[in-house]
Enzyme design. Structure first.
Site, PDB file in Angstrom:
ATOM      1  N   LYS A   1       5.736  58.958  76.917  1.00 20.29           N
ATOM      2  CA  LYS A   1       7.003  58.009  77.129  1.00 20.29           C
ATOM      3  C   LYS A   1       6.452  56.629  76.694  1.00 20.29           C
ATOM      4  CE  LYS A   1       9.921  55.503  80.077  1.00 20.29           C
ATOM      5  NZ  LYS A   1      10.238  55.021  81.442  1.00 20.29           N
TER       6      LYS A   1
ATOM      7  N   GLY B   1      14.466  49.272  87.333  1.00 11.03           N
ATOM      8  CA  GLY B   1      14.545  48.784  88.908  1.00 11.03           C
ATOM      9  C   GLY B   1      15.693  48.050  89.148  1.00 11.03           C
TER      10      GLY B   1
ATOM     11  N   ALA C   1      16.004  54.004  82.941  1.00  7.08           N
ATOM     12  CA  ALA C   1      16.001  52.900  83.511  1.00  7.08           C
ATOM     13  C   ALA C   1      17.415  52.158  83.860  1.00  7.08           C
ATOM     14  CB  ALA C   1      15.236  51.737  82.731  1.00  7.08           C
ATOM     15  N   GLY C   2      17.352  51.558  84.942  1.00  6.24           N
ATOM     16  CA  GLY C   2      18.473  50.840  85.369  1.00  6.24           C
ATOM     17  C   GLY C   2      19.698  51.404  86.438  1.00  6.24           C
TER      18      GLY C   2
ATOM     19  N   ASN D   1      13.757  56.439  88.724  1.00  3.83           N
ATOM     20  CA  ASN D   1      12.632  56.395  89.560  1.00  3.83           C
ATOM     21  C   ASN D   1      13.040  55.749  90.870  1.00  3.83           C
ATOM     22  OD1 ASN D   1      10.421  56.365  91.027  1.00  3.83           O
ATOM     23  ND2 ASN D   1       8.834  55.974  89.126  1.00  3.83           N
ATOM     24  N   THR D   2      13.170  54.357  90.479  1.00  2.00           N
ATOM     25  CA  THR D   2      13.481  53.455  91.944  1.00  2.00           C
ATOM     26  C   THR D   2      14.444  53.851  92.658  1.00  2.00           C
ATOM     27  OG1 THR D   2      12.632  51.685  90.374  1.00  2.00           O
ATOM     28  CG2 THR D   2      13.468  51.188  92.620  1.00  2.00           C
TER      29      THR D   2
END
Lengths: 257, 331
Positions: A96, A157, A184-185, A206-207
């Site tokens: 990635k 994040g 993301a996001g 992830n976050t």
């Protein structure tokens, strides 16, 4: 499921391995998420004398496809070096690719990204580029050898969801045959469902899971949302309309009561 | 009198030694460097006795067992400062403070004026914070030296040797407290790298540990008195015990600068790095196989959890109880 460099994934959820309270919590989250891919960021310092190997062993034990990333790299050179290290550590061609251009938003440096993608693709890597919804950049990434694109939903994040639904919709329409992953996001399962409903092939987060109060429960919630969104996209959803359309016929209904 | 050998003279070894000596055991401690020093994780510790703050990301036993720590250290070393912990964030990161409050307990939300009164050197910089007033802190090297001096006065002997616990276990009860050094004998132990700084900054006075929350770089500053501060600490999944990166230093120092720009003028006294020993759930373990007991995995909770771990080792030996920290794996 669409094919990612020759690999068919069992689910459309890719989950990160950073920021969990402990590896044990991370393992639980993976179990309940049914994620098919684990992304892992490689610090160059951990790779040097394989000092990160205990943690890497835990990730291998998750028994999902490992997608190493170049998180935190700010230049082409850094990203390429990290990718090589990742290939050695995890024995995979997948990478990635993140080339960060701006510190506050962690927005990708798309110029560096295309360049690094070209170098790595020529070197035999299967590049998963973290990019924006920009169609021109997307086209250039495909031209240098990428077979998957990973547009952002919102800054890394931030948990803001799909910031530019129009741009993402048009990206999906422009590249109907390219595997597209929202990366993301995402902060909530409903946002993941929205992405899947729009026809994206997978989401990467992830976050939202790692920083939840109960990461394993949140992972399961995302699994349900991804599944629901995917099913809905396949089921050919209705088109929205401005007028009410009663679901039962009103013709012949008594109106003189 | 039961003779017990303890291997490892860091915070785990010394606390276990104290608890066993308190139960009248004949204790000797082996350490590969003889005395306390930079080879031990605890040398670089923050020394925060902050069970409630740790509850933000740690499992429940850390919060519960950690509450024993302040009284224990106070009784054994008289080196405890009970001034609480202040948790703050910059205005733009207020969401972090809200989240921290949701995940923890036993604090009060205080105003900017309260912060100004508690910590005059942070005056005007923060408009809300969380005060954990039942928390405490100590100066790790001072506390461990007190502990060691007390043990020597009570007849505990200290020897310099890189002793193999399995060899000593053949001769009698042996407790392996070597932390990450025992990695080759404990398969599920891993290292979590931490980097920290010690600064001297005469322009700043803080009365209690301050945690500055940030989505990417969280910082804590522990005042050690006389203008000395400990800044910590990074958490990296790596067993590396050397190699402080420029990035980590930049992050720690810029966070300190955000707390109070006067830290920009501070003198850097020490830069420390070590690998914290941790099990997959980041909770400590006591394991036993006949005469061999291994007590390990204190992670970032050395000073916070070593007293409870030491108590459990003593109870296991003298009262035949099964410690809460024990799992199914044999030592």
């Amino acid at each position: 499921m669409r094919d990612f460099y020759g690999t068919t994934l069992t689910t459309g959820l890719m989950l990160g391995t950073a920021q969990y309270p402990s590896p044990a919590v991370m393992m639980d989250a993976f179990k309940r998420s049914a994620a098919s891919v684990a992304t892992v960021s490689l610090r160059r310092e951990s790779g040097q004398d394989r000092a990160g190997q205990d943690f890497w062993a835990i990730i291998r034990d998750l028994n999902v496809h490992v997608l190493p990333n170049t998180a935190g790299c700010h230049s082409v050179k850094e990203a390429v070096t990290t990718a090589h290290m990742a290939r050695e550590v995890f024995d995979t061609k997948w990478i990635k690719l993140e080339v960060i251009g701006e510190e506050d938003t962690l927005q990708p440096d798309v110029f560096g990204l295309v360049e690094a993608a070209r170098i790595l693709s020529e070197d035999g890597f299967n590049v998963f580029p973290y990019t924006t919804e920009d169609l021109v950049v997307a086209d250039k990434l495909l031209n240098v050898g990428c077979e998957v694109l990973m547009p952002w939903g919102a800054p890394i994040g931030s948990g803001l969801g799909l910031n530019n639904p129009y741009g993402l919709r048009s990206m999906r329409a422009h590249f109907p045959d390219v595997p597209l992953v929202i990366d993301a996001g995402l902060g909530l399962p409903s946002q993941a469902a929205q992405a899947m409903e729009m026809g994206f092939d997978a989401v990467l987060l992830n976050t939202a899971v790692a920083k939840a109060g109960d990461p394993a429960a949140m992972a399961e919630a995302f699994a349900g949302a991804v599944h629901a969104g995917q099913l809905a996209a396949k089921a050919d959803p209705m088109e929205p309309r401005d007028m009410a359309a009663p679901s039962t016929p009103i013709l012949g209904k008594a109106f003189l009561i | 009198m039961t003779q017990i050998t303890i291997i490892g003279g860091g915070v785990a070894g010394l606390c276990v030694a104290r608890s066993l000596r308190d139960r009248s055991a004949d204790v000797r401690v082996f350490d590969r460097h003889g005395a306390l020093g930079p080879h031990a994780c605890s040398w670089w510790a923050g020394g925060m006795l902050a069970p409630f703050c740790e509850g933000e990301s740690a499992e429940e036993p850390v919060v519960r067992l950690g509450q024993e720590a302040a009284d224990w250290w106070d009784a054994k070393t008289h080196a405890v400062n009970r001034c609480g912990t202040l948790v703050i964030s910059l205005t733009r990161d207020k969401a972090e403070l809200i989240r921290f409050g949701r995940r923890t307990s036993n604090f009060e939300t205080i105003s900017g004026a309260d912060i100004d009164a508690l910590e005059p050197d942070l005056a005007g910089r923060f408009n809300t914070g969380l005060l954990f007033k039942d928390e405490a802190h100590l100066s790790p090297r001072l506390a461990l030296n007190h502990l060691r001096d007390g043990l020597i006065a009570d007849g505990v002997t200290f020897e310099t040797a890189d002793a193999d616990p399995e060899v000593y276990a053949r001769g009698g009860l042996t407790v392996d407290c070597r932390g990450f050094q025992a990695r080759d004998k404990i398969n599920d132990l891993r290292g979590v790298k931490g980097e920290m700084l010690i600064l001297s900054c005469k322009d700043v006075t803080l009365n209690r540990p301050v945690r500055l929350l940030h989505p990417r770089i969280s910082l804590y500053v522990v005042p050690r008195g006389d203008g000395i501060f400990m800044l910590g600490a990074t958490m990296i999944e790596s067993s590396q015990k050397s190699h402080v990166t420029a990035r980590s230093l930049l992050e720690l120092l810029s966070a300190a600068y955000a707390l109070n720009p006067a830290f920009g003028e501070a003198e850097v006294l020490e830069i420390g790095v070590d690998a914290r020993p941790a099990f997959p759930d980041n909770l400590p373990r006591i394991r036993r196989n006949g005469n061999l007991i291994r007590a390990n995995g204190l992670f970032r909770h050395g000073f916070l959890l070593a007293p409870a771990m030491a108590r459990m080792v003593a109870e296991m030996i003298f009262d035949n109880t099964r410690p809460e920290m024990m799992d199914e794996t044999s030592a």
